[in-house]
Scaffold this motif. Structure first.
Motif, PDB file in Angstrom:
ATOM      1  N   THR A 176       0.848  -1.171   0.000  1.00 53.37           N
ATOM      2  CA  THR A 176       0.000   0.000   0.000  1.00 53.37           C
ATOM      3  C   THR A 176       0.894   1.234   0.000  1.00 53.37           C
ATOM      4  N   GLU A 177       0.349   2.360  -0.395  1.00 52.59           N
ATOM      5  CA  GLU A 177       1.120   3.596  -0.490  1.00 52.59           C
ATOM      6  C   GLU A 177       0.474   4.710   0.306  1.00 52.59           C
ATOM      7  N   GLY A 178       1.311   5.664   0.700  1.00 50.82           N
ATOM      8  CA  GLY A 178       0.817   6.855   1.368  1.00 50.82           C
ATOM      9  C   GLY A 178       1.708   8.019   1.011  1.00 50.82           C
ATOM     10  N   GLU A 179       1.174   9.206   1.015  1.00 53.77           N
ATOM     11  CA  GLU A 179       1.954  10.399   0.665  1.00 53.77           C
ATOM     12  C   GLU A 179       2.120  11.303   1.877  1.00 53.77           C
ATOM     13  N   ALA A 180       3.192  12.068   1.833  1.00 55.89           N
ATOM     14  CA  ALA A 180       3.439  13.038   2.888  1.00 55.89           C
ATOM     15  C   ALA A 180       4.050  14.279   2.257  1.00 55.89           C
ATOM     16  N   ASP A 181       3.737  15.437   2.805  1.00 62.44           N
ATOM     17  CA  ASP A 181       4.278  16.695   2.306  1.00 62.44           C
ATOM     18  C   ASP A 181       5.442  17.143   3.181  1.00 62.44           C
ATOM     19  N   ILE A 182       6.514  17.519   2.518  1.00 61.58           N
ATOM     20  CA  ILE A 182       7.652  18.112   3.216  1.00 61.58           C
ATOM     21  C   ILE A 182       7.628  19.593   2.890  1.00 61.58           C
ATOM     22  N   THR A 183       7.585  20.426   3.903  1.00 64.37           N
ATOM     23  CA  THR A 183       7.457  21.867   3.667  1.00 64.37           C
ATOM     24  C   THR A 183       8.444  22.632   4.518  1.00 64.37           C
TER      25      THR A 183
END
Lengths: 152, 243
Positions: free
Chosen positions: A27-34
């Motif tokens: 499974t996949e998941g996304e995350a934002d780096i800011t």
């Protein structure tokens, strides 16, 4: 009656059916780096300068960007405001006209800057005729530099 | 009405039916008991991480830690583990087009795209893995952002192969394998088989597998099918008439 009974039986059968949940292998998941970086800049402007008597050109220092971390679509604007007249300390009506010019000899009114190291050398110009026509005494004037953050 | 009454009577009749049990002198039977336990796990990935400004001896960087969590109760099949990888171009951008490269490190090693950032095993307790994200001070101000993709996959643990000898022949097995497992595997290219907890080999006559250096008076003279095969160990075939 038969149909009603058959319907009831069907509903009961469906209600008792169950499904088994399996754990998926991938499974996949996304995350934002800011990160947020506020604009900062440091601009130095010329300090007080003393013009020697009869000097037709006197260095007036420089406008220089000492540090700059600004948005790519912005610039630093420096405007100079001056009435162009040195006033006699005893009689303000007695004046010596002067001009502030950049290194190319153009009258300086404003300039825009982008990065650290950008600079404009300035000088004060008084003609020989104006010196010759000047009354004795002490003369001075104040120029104003306005620094602003503008769109390019 | 008659039909309804007949239906009710039928249901009552069925409910009241019984079977007479006779006591047998000797009886036996077997029942297969089975149940299925599905693998389960929950890995939590925070939605965002904001890099913070760090100034050290005049050097400015933007950094932060990022923690991945496997919730308590990871349950996988034996030999499986969870592998988490990350896909990224390692470049944040602003709406104005400014860019800022960054790195992701795990256990002090810089991760490339597709690299492994965490591994989790079957465990009743919560497990965590922390990675570090860092960027240098950029040329431009702005709101920088990048989106990375974490892939969570259930993997089979890597197999370690061991060597052992039987007489002058060298064989291989997976570390931790018992003789019974080895016999059923593709590693058994010598025609060995198991019976009565022992390991045999036969090409027209019977040989039994024994531990090298042991004597018939030793309790561990004969190899037991439930024994784990030892790496770099010598075993010996003994003619059954001799054993």
């Amino acid at each position: 009656m038969k149909k009603l009974f058959a319907l009831i039986l069907t509903v009961v059968m469906i209600a008792t059916m169950s499904t088994t949940a399996f754990a998926a292998n991938t499974t996949e998941g996304e995350a934002d780096i800011t990160t947020s970086i506020a604009p900062t800049y440091t601009v130095t402007i010329p300090a007080d300068v003393n013009v020697q008597f009869n000097a037709t050109e006197t260095s007036f220092g420089a406008i220089e960007v000492e540090a700059s971390q600004i948005h790519p679509d912005k610039c630093i604007k420096v405007e100079l405001t001056s009435d162009g007249k040195l006033e006699n300390s005893i009689d303000a009506t007695k004046v010596i006209p002067y001009a502030i010019k950049d290194s190319e000899g153009a009258a300086f009114a404003s300039a825009t800057y982008l990065t650290e190291g950008d600079k404009t050398e300035l000088s004060i110009h008084i003609t020989a005729n104006d010196w010759n026509a000047a009354y004795a005494g002490d003369y001075s004037d104040t120029v104003t530099f306005t620094v602003s953050y503008e769109d390019k | 009405m008659k039909k309804l009454f007949a239906l009710i009577l039928t249901v009552c009749l069925l409910a009241s039916m019984s079977v007479t049990a006779f006591a047998a002198n000797t009886t036996g039977g077997s029942t297969e008991v089975s149940f299925n336990v599905d693998p389960t796990y929950t890995v939590t990935i925070p939605a965002t991480v904001e890099l913070q400004k760090i100034e050290d001896n005049g050097t400015v960087t933007y950094e932060n830690d990022y923690t991945l969590t496997a919730q308590a109760g990871v349950r996988l099949k034996k030999g499986e583990y969870i592998e988490v990888t990350v896909a990224s171009e390692f470049k944040m951008t602003t709406a104005e087009g400014a860019t800022l490269d960054y790195t992701i490190t795990a256990e002090n090693a810089t991760i490339a795209t597709g690299g492994v950032v965490a591994e989790f095993a079957t465990d009743k307790a919560e497990q965590t893995a922390t990675i570090h994200i860092a960027a240098n001070d950029p040329d431009y101000a702005g709101e920088y952002k990048d989106t990375v993709t974490f892939t969570i996959a259930v993997k089979d643990a890597p197999v370690t192969t061991i060597n052992f000898t039987i007489g002058e022949d060298t064989y291989q097995a997976e570390e931790g394998m018992t003789w019974a497992q080895w016999i059923e595997s593709a590693y058994n290219n010598g025609g060995f088989y198991s019976a009565n907890e022992s390991v045999y080999w036969g090409e027209g006559f019977w040989f039994i597998l024994c531990n090298y250096g042991k004597t018939p008076s030793d309790d561990d003279y004969y190899v037991n099918a439930a024994d784990v095969i030892q790496a770099n160990t010598d075993y010996v075939r003994v003619e059954l008439s001799e054993g």
